[in-house]
Scaffold this motif. Structure first.
Motif, PDB file in Angstrom:
ATOM      1  N   ARG A 747       0.816  -1.220   0.000  1.00 33.59           N
ATOM      2  CA  ARG A 747       0.000   0.000   0.000  1.00 33.59           C
ATOM      3  C   ARG A 747       0.852   1.274   0.000  1.00 33.59           C
ATOM      4  NH1 ARG A 747      -4.273  -1.370   4.671  1.00 33.59           N
ATOM      5  NH2 ARG A 747      -5.224  -3.241   3.760  1.00 33.59           N
ATOM      6  N   ASP A 748       2.171   1.089  -0.167  1.00 29.45           N
ATOM      7  CA  ASP A 748       3.093   2.221  -0.294  1.00 29.45           C
ATOM      8  C   ASP A 748       3.238   3.056   0.979  1.00 29.45           C
ATOM      9  OD1 ASP A 748       3.811   1.553  -2.802  1.00 29.45           O
ATOM     10  OD2 ASP A 748       2.316   2.842  -3.772  1.00 29.45           O
ATOM     11  N   TYR A 749       3.003   2.461   2.138  1.00 28.94           N
ATOM     12  CA  TYR A 749       3.300   3.164   3.376  1.00 28.94           C
ATOM     13  C   TYR A 749       4.807   3.112   3.640  1.00 28.94           C
ATOM     14  CZ  TYR A 749      -1.520   3.850   4.876  1.00 28.94           C
ATOM     15  OH  TYR A 749      -2.803   4.256   4.975  1.00 28.94           O
ATOM     16  N   MET A 750       5.440   2.055   3.142  1.00 28.56           N
ATOM     17  CA  MET A 750       6.860   1.856   3.379  1.00 28.56           C
ATOM     18  C   MET A 750       7.421   1.014   2.242  1.00 28.56           C
ATOM     19  SD  MET A 750       6.061  -0.571   6.618  1.00 28.56           S
ATOM     20  CE  MET A 750       7.575  -1.433   6.913  1.00 28.56           C
ATOM     21  N   GLU A 751       8.763   0.927   2.192  1.00 33.72           N
ATOM     22  CA  GLU A 751       9.362   0.101   1.137  1.00 33.72           C
ATOM     23  C   GLU A 751      10.580  -0.620   1.698  1.00 33.72           C
ATOM     24  OE1 GLU A 751      10.795   2.642  -1.926  1.00 33.72           O
ATOM     25  OE2 GLU A 751      12.315   3.553  -0.660  1.00 33.72           O
ATOM     26  N   ARG A 752      10.981  -1.658   0.958  1.00 35.87           N
ATOM     27  CA  ARG A 752      12.224  -2.323   1.285  1.00 35.87           C
ATOM     28  C   ARG A 752      13.371  -1.556   0.657  1.00 35.87           C
ATOM     29  NH1 ARG A 752      10.875  -7.395   3.309  1.00 35.87           N
ATOM     30  NH2 ARG A 752       8.988  -7.948   2.189  1.00 35.87           N
TER      31      ARG A 752
END
Ligand SMILES: [Zn+2]
Ligand SMILES: [Zn+2]
Ligand SMILES: [Zn+2]
Lengths: 764, 85
Positions: A747-752
């Motif tokens: 959901r694009d709250y965070m990324e690797r």
């Protein structure tokens, strides 16, 4: 030796007068024959006074050295004689080692006693020698020490005698421990102190004595505890054994006090501790502790603890205690067939353990901690269900109908329940069910005591913080506000729909205990709920209410929205309750009904028979499960208000069944509560409540992840997991957390991180 | 037969007149909850609407308006705040 200074001054001042020739020889002979006479237990020819003077004279005339040597020779000779006699009398080659030790010991005792008595007498004759000559020559022994030294040498030289005596002493002491007394205690005391006086006690006696003690008690312990495991009377046997050990400790302390050197008490008790308790400790605990705990044998448990405390072995007992509680509790928690008694059984277990902690385990901090851990493990051995059952137990406790209890008893039960609740990990599950039950108690006015409700709330607040109880408190607040609204609201059509104020019932709505006369106008009321406090109820639109009820509600809604212009009001008709007065042939009855029951019953005022479909159409009850349950409660329960056709079975078949009013209904009471199938916990409802908790948890996990990432910007997987486990208040698996992280990444709250797959970045 | 209604206890649920998903533009909290400073939603922590139709927890808005930086503007559209009648 006290007189020493006198001698020193005395010597240099005065020249002694000359002595007649032969005087020295004669006098010495007199003294020696006196010593011999004493040894033979005869009276010396001269008085002690004369003998003392004689010794003094010889010393004053510088004949002390010869006198000392002469005396030493005489004593050496005498001690040798004593030992010859002892050897002859005591050593009997053919006698078994277990033979009666009495005569031999008695014989030595007599010899030793005579010897010391004689030496004391001799010492008093040669006192002057001790105080002058011996004192001036540090390498010489005083008369007393000389005699003992000679005795000791003989003693050490006579190995066979020495061994025989030691052997006999061991036999005598073993007999003493067995409760027999073949040898006078005085004799035992005297002989053991002989070792001390001869300065041979540690190696000559104590060592062997301790070894014998160990053998004795190791044997005793293994005899008592043989075949203990699996025996049906293990509890009694261990209990008796512990009593026995306690007695042994006491006895041996007394024995040490009476007979031994005081330095022996410690090593003796150490041997006892090891042989009686430490060595068999696993057997004792494994076989004794569980049945003693199960039988709540407080005295025995207290003894167990006290004894092991004494030998510094409280840890093994504590470990086993924790295991017992956990195993017992797990069995209760996991007995899925006995869910209805789980909470009661757990309370009992907890109470019993609290009592044992206080009365037997001295409220030992470590034990308290162990009990806590055990309860934490056992109550969470099964997910969700214990939390749910604790809530349910509270509900039935706090419900009216439970008026058999005094306030104190009620309060006590609440405390017990709380002591279980404390260990729950999934407190949110508890909260969800507690809230659902509380809502029913409030809306249906089922609470036994307002004070008890408030008290429970206060306890939960203390236990979990204000956050936890906000919503529950809000529910009470809603009921108060509703009561105030009822007092303020005046419906338009005169007295007929007048909402009457009731002050005596604190929990707002429900049926009046004593409604005014039967012909009085109906009593209407409304509870207005704040949505976020209460459980979510399924919407139920389309119910066809009686016109006067519909009218009252319409007026109330108008009144309410005028008062609160920025609010919406939604009716939860399915939660309505009412009291109807119904005329049967045999007489009128007042029936307490749910909204659904009432709507169905009201249809039959026209006396017509109806099909299921007709009823559904006329009441507007679309939910088939609800309608079937409702019809079943009216036609198949304890009170059959409706007659079902065909009546051959209780189960309602919508396609074929027809219903009519049962005119001939009779019941002994005037007021009846038509059974509450609808109120009963249904599996579906439980599932819904649990599902809601699961959803809430998911939201909480998501919120926590976003919050943490927002605060830290970058976080490694491990860091984030640790943070989450710390901040989340309910049990959750790492796999579940990982799933939520992946969803949030989607959901694009965070990324690797593009290079380090273990690093997460927050996306603003 | 004629049944008489002696008592009838109804139940209703109130909500603020806002969309279900809508949150306070200042604290981001849901409207069926209260502002961060309050414990209980309802009368003690009401909502406030501007003529611009934006809605906030009243406490949140008052706090915002009282700051220098706000210049008494609606935080959503930067127009002077006027409370709806
Ligand atoms: Zn806000
Ligand atoms: Zn507020
Ligand atoms: Zn605006």
């Amino acid at each position: 030796m006290v007189a020493a200074p006198i001698c020193l001054t005395f010597d240099g001042f005065r020249q002694p007068p000359a002595l007649p020739a032969q005087y020295e020889q004669t006098t010495r002979n007199r003294l020696m024959s006196a010593v011999q006479a004493i040894h033979l237990k005869n009276h010396p020819d001269d008085s002690l006074e004369e003998l003392y003077r004689a010794c003094e004279n010889l010393c004053l005339h510088y004949h002390a050295e010869a006198l000392y040597d002469c005396l030493k020779a005489e004593l050496t000779n005498q001690v040798a004689q004593v030992f010859q006699a002892l050897q002859r009398d005591i050593i009997v080659p053919s006698a078994p080692t277990t033979a009666d030790p009495g005569p031999g010991l008695m014989r030595l005792h007599t010899a030793w006693h005579s010897f010391t008595t004689q030496v004391r007498l001799i010492r008093s004759i040669f006192l002057f020698l001790d105080r002058t000559y011996v004192l001036q020559h540090p390498s010489l022994l005083s008369v007393w020490d000389l005699a003992l030294d000679l005795f000791r040498q003989q003693w050490l030289d006579h190995t066979a005698l020495r061994n025989a005596i030691l052997q006999k002493l061991m036999v005598a002491l073993a007999a003493y421990r067995d409760g027999q007394s073949p040898v006078d205690s005085l004799v035992l005391h005297s002989l053991i102190h002989m070792y001390i006086d001869l300065a041979v006690y540690p190696t000559g006696f104590e060592f062997t004595f301790l070894e014998h003690t160990r053998t004795y008690y190791t044997h005793e312990s293994s005899q008592h505890l043989a075949n203990l495991s699996g025996s049906t009377d293990a509890a009694d046997r261990v209990a008796n054994y512990l009593k026995h050990v306690e007695r042994r400790f006491h006895e041996e302390e007394r024995l040490a006090l009476h007979f031994l050197h005081r330095d022996s008490t410690k090593p003796l008790m150490k041997v006892l501790y090891e042989a009686l308790l430490i060595d068999p400790i696993q057997t004792l605990i494994a076989n004794g502790l569980p049945p003693l705990l199960a039988g709540q044998r407080l005295d025995d448990l207290r003894r167990f603890y006290t004894l092991l405390q004494r030998v510094w072995q409280l840890n093994p007992l504590r470990t086993a205690y924790g295991q017992y509680v956990e195993t017992t509790g797990r069995a209760i928690v996991c007995a899925t067939d006995h869910d209805d008694t789980m909470v009661e059984n757990l309370i009992q277990l907890k109470q019993a353990q609290d009592r044992i902690l206080t009365q037997c385990f001295a409220n030992d901090d470590h034990y308290v901690e162990t009990l806590r851990n055990s309860f934490e493990h056992l109550i969470n051995a099964r997910p969700n269900r214990p939390a749910q059952l604790i809530a349910k137990f509270l509900d039935s406790t706090l419900r009216s109908g439970n008026k058999t209890m005094s306030d104190d008893q009620l309060e006590q039960i609440l405390n017990h329940v709380l002591s279980l609740f404390r260990y729950l990990q999934g407190k949110d599950v508890f909260e969800a069910f507690y809230k659902r039950d509380l809502s029913r108690r409030l809306l249906y006015n089922k609470s036994a005591s307002f004070d008890a409700e408030k008290s429970m709330l206060a306890k939960l607040k203390v236990e979990c913080g204000a956050e936890f109880t906000h919503k529950l408190e809000g529910m009470f607040k809603d009921m108060e506000i509703s009561r105030d609204l009822m007092a303020d609201f005046r419906p338009a059509r005169g007295g007929e729909l007048q909402g009457k104020q009731r002050g005596k019932r604190p929990l707002a709505h429900g049926y009046d205990e004593n409604p005014s006369s039967a012909d009085a106008s109906p009593h209407f009321s409304v509870s207005v709920l704040t949505q976020s406090y209460w459980p979510t109820y399924p919407p139920c639109d389309g119910l066809i209410l009686p016109p006067e009820v519909a009218d009252y509600k319409k007026q109330f809604q108008k009144y309410y929205l005028k008062k609160h212009s920025s609010r919406n009001l939604t009716w939860q008709n399915s939660l309505d309750t009412c009291v109807l007065r119904v005329p049967f042939t045999a007489g009128k009855k007042e029936l307490s009904l749910t909204c659904y029951q009432a709507l169905v019953l009201l249809l039959f005022q026209d006396g017509q028979e109806r099909s299921y479909a007709q009823i559904q159409h006329e009441t507007g009850i679309q939910d088939n499960d609800e309608l079937i349950r409702t019809l079943q409660s009216l036609s198949g329960g304890r009170y059959r208000i409706l007659t079902k056709n065909p009546a051959d079975r209780e189960v309602v078949i919508p396609a074929s069944d027809r219903f009519s009013f049962n005119d001939g209904f009779t019941a002994p009471l005037y007021r009846l509560k038509i059974n509450a199938i609808q109120f009963k916990e249904t599996t579906q409802e439980t599932e819904t409540t649990t599902e809601k908790v699961v959803q809430d948890r998911q939201h909480q996990v998501d919120a926590a992840i976003v919050r943490l990432m927002k605060a830290h910007k970058n976080r490694t997987h491990t860091q984030l997991m640790n943070d989450l486990f710390q901040s989340l208040q309910f049990p959750i698996s790492a796999a579940d957390l990982k799933k939520r992280i992946d969803i949030l990444i989607d959901r694009d709250y965070m990324e690797r991180d593009s290079e380090d797959a273990n690093l997460y970045r927050y996306l603003a | 037969m004629k049944v008489k209604i002696n008592q009838w206890a109804g139940v209703a649920v109130w909500k603020w007149c806002v969309e279900d998903e809508e949150v306070c533009g200042i604290c981001r909290g849901a409207f069926d909850g209260c502002c961060p400073d309050c414990k209980l939603p309802g009368d003690d922590c009401p909502l406030i609407w501007g003529e611009c139709k934006h809605c906030f927890h009243m406490h949140c808005l008052l706090k915002w308006i009282s700051t220098e930086a706000s210049q008494q503007l609606c935080p959503m559209d930067r127009r002077p705040w006027v409370t709806a009648a």
